[in-house]
Scaffold this active site. Structure first.
Site, PDB file in Angstrom:
ATOM      1  N   ASN A 159       0.682  -0.984   0.239  1.00  0.00           N
ATOM      2  CA  ASN A 159      -0.054   0.046   0.080  1.00  0.00           C
ATOM      3  C   ASN A 159       0.979   1.351  -0.069  1.00  0.00           C
ATOM      4  OD1 ASN A 159       1.205  -0.751   2.826  1.00  0.00           O
ATOM      5  ND2 ASN A 159      -0.994   0.673   3.491  1.00  0.00           N
ATOM      6  N   GLU A 258       3.864  -4.852  12.343  1.00  0.00           N
ATOM      7  CA  GLU A 258       2.170  -3.354  12.246  1.00  0.00           C
ATOM      8  C   GLU A 258       1.745  -4.097  11.403  1.00  0.00           C
ATOM      9  OE1 GLU A 258      -0.330  -1.282  10.707  1.00  0.00           O
ATOM     10  OE2 GLU A 258       1.360   0.105   9.735  1.00  0.00           O
ATOM     11  N   CYS A 292      -2.952   1.218   6.481  1.00  0.00           N
ATOM     12  CA  CYS A 292      -3.454   0.640   7.813  1.00  0.00           C
ATOM     13  C   CYS A 292      -3.913   1.345   9.143  1.00  0.00           C
ATOM     14  CB  CYS A 292      -2.034  -0.136   8.656  1.00  0.00           C
ATOM     15  SG  CYS A 292      -1.246   1.186   8.848  1.00  0.00           S
ATOM     16  N   GLU A 471       8.259   1.206  16.600  1.00  0.00           N
ATOM     17  CA  GLU A 471       8.892   1.100  16.261  1.00  0.00           C
ATOM     18  C   GLU A 471       8.497   3.473  16.153  1.00  0.00           C
ATOM     19  OE1 GLU A 471      10.657   0.038  12.252  1.00  0.00           O
ATOM     20  OE2 GLU A 471       9.491  -2.358  13.075  1.00  0.00           O
TER      21      GLU A 471
END
Length: 490
Positions: A159, A258, A292, A471
């Protein structure tokens, strides 16, 4: 070679591009048109092993390089991306079909910012030390030395391929690690371009490698099961993340995940309507909903529900789907026909559950040039509840369900009623409420009166099905290094 362009996208191992093999390759199509634009060399287990071995060999040289030299190289790489800016933009558009404005202003621009930001973070990083007082007047000095994690498998999604690649590679390299990158099979272009940029910037051979392919039975599985990999950083779906976790568990390797999101926005009656609608238009429809962090659940206080619904429908209908290079285009296609079928499946599930379609719900007709692409209409629903699959499961498209609430406590309960926990947005003019509700969200990131506003020093990640670890800034340093505590009796 493909008939369309005769262009290969090759693997990059030990400082060199690997000669492609026609028998181990796959076609890459343009999501906007459905036409093939390149052929990708798929890495087999032997080539993945070569890449990991090359990374292991490069570790000694690269990890022994002074921090100032490693960070200077990242800054040179950022400069080189700027010199080849339009080439990176073109590669990102060819892979994703996203509008040129977004590719320039977000994807490639953030890649440059990532390299420079992590160069700054690592250059300024210190280390913990403690002076311990012992009985009898004795003292001891404890200090932590951070060492590179080692060979890191970097697996990135389709993405935001270049943005998320540099988000991981920049701190990994700055900390002295060597990396083997496995980009999505849907978006191989910019990871391959970055290989040339890093080589031109002076990165030692083997410190950055790229292997192309798929997940199970292909490059992804070969990489995550390789005994020479010391850690895995992965961004992608929750299901794939769970599979990767099972894969690395026998070797007890550290992971940073993630994963997916089913993010909520909470709109209170005192929110500024125009500011809220502008923010929701971005958070629901940015990158065709393929982020996301995008909002798929919009909870609106009942007294302003109609105003927010009408305003968001108007904004959705004003979006322009079309050729990626057209300046007027605001919204691109979905990444593939397969993903469009998944999103359409949720359209059907929503309507079966009694959803009212406020706008969208179908496939647009954009003309012969684009009708072979993976296009879908921006879509908004009412009439659904938290019990419905379209409200519980991540769709990853330009879609949201609008659901009313009456009280603050009800809104918090609705937003937290999910297995995911990545991000949320709170829209209110009451700053005390903004702080209170944001802190009550069971998420890794909570925005108040904004969305996707990032300080790269802050921690990024989620809870629940949305991932493990953080992160960004010091959090990245903690994942990409291992501390050794040294205790010296004084």
């Amino acid at each position: 070679m493909t008939a369309a362009t005769g262009r290969w996208i090759r693997n990059f191992v030990d400082g060199r591009f690997v000669e492609p093999d026609e028998n181990h390759s796959f076609e890459k199509t343009d999501p906007a048109t459905g036409l093939v634009h390149s052929r990708v060399h798929e890495a087999d287990a032997v080539l993945v092993d070569r890449a990991v071995t090359a990374a292991r060999s490069a570790l000694g040289t690269w990890s022994d390089t002074a921090v100032r030299e490693r960070t200077a190289l990242l800054r040179r790489a950022a400069d080189l991306i700027e010199e080849r800016f339009e080439e990176f933009v073109a590669a990102e558009i060819a892979d994703t079909g996203k509008p040129v404005t977004q590719a320039r202003e977000l994807d490639v621009a953030r890649a440059v910012a990532n390299l420079r930001a992590f160069a700054d973070v690592v250059a300024a990083a210190g280390q913990e030390s403690f002076l311990t007082e012992l009985p009898g007047g004795r003292r001891a000095l404890n200090y932590a030395v951070r060492k590179p994690l080692g060979v890191v498998a970097v697996i990135v999604p389709w993405n935001l391929p270049l943005l998320l690649l540099t988000w991981k590679v920049a701190p990994a390299l700055a900390c002295g690690n060597a990396v083997v990158v496995k980009p999505s099979d849907q978006t191989p272009g910019t990871a391959t371009l970055l290989a040339q940029v890093l080589a031109d910037a002076g990165l030692p051979a083997g410190a950055y490698n790229v292997v192309h392919g798929f997940g199970g039975g292909s490059a992804g599985e070969h990489l995550t099961t390789h005994p020479g990999v010391d850690g895995v950083t992965f961004t992608g779906s929750s299901a794939t993340g769970a599979h990767v976790m099972r894969t690395v568990a026998p070797r007890v390797r550290p992971v940073s995940f993630e994963l997916g999101g089913k993010n909520a926005a909470l709109v209170f009656e005192d929110a500024d309507l125009e500011e809220t609608l502008t923010g929701l238009t971005r958070s629901v429809f940015a990158n065709t909903g393929q982020v996301c962090l995008c909002t798929e659940r919009v909870y609106v206080q009942r007294s302003v529900f109609a105003d927010v619904a009408d305003g968001l429908v108007e904004r959705a209908r004003a979006l322009r789907l079309g050729r990626p290079l057209a300046r007027a285009t605001t919204t691109g296609p979905l990444i593939s026909q397969a993903h469009r079928e998944k999103v359409r499946g949720y359209f059907e599930l929503a309507e079966q559950a009694g959803a009212k379609v406020l706008t969208g719900g179908g496939i647009p007709q954009l003309g012969a040039e684009l009708d072979g692409g993976s296009w879908i209409e921006p879509t908004l629903w009412t009439g659904l509840t938290n019990a419905d699959r379209a409200v519980r499961e991540e769709i990853f498209g330009p879609v949201a369900a609008l659901i009313p609430f009456d009280t603050e406590d009800e809104a918090i309960a609705l937003a937290n009623d999910t297995d995911y926990g990545l991000a949320s947005c709170v829209w209110t003019s009451d700053l005390r409420r903004g702080h209170r509700v944001a802190q009550a969200m069971n998420v890794g990131m909570a925005w108040v009166n904004t969305w996707f506003l990032r300080d790269l020093r802050s921690p990024f990640g989620g809870v629940g099905l949305s991932g493990i670890g953080r992160e960004g800034g010091a959090s990245s340093l903690h994942f990409y290094t291992e501390p050794t505590n040294v205790c010296v009796s004084l």
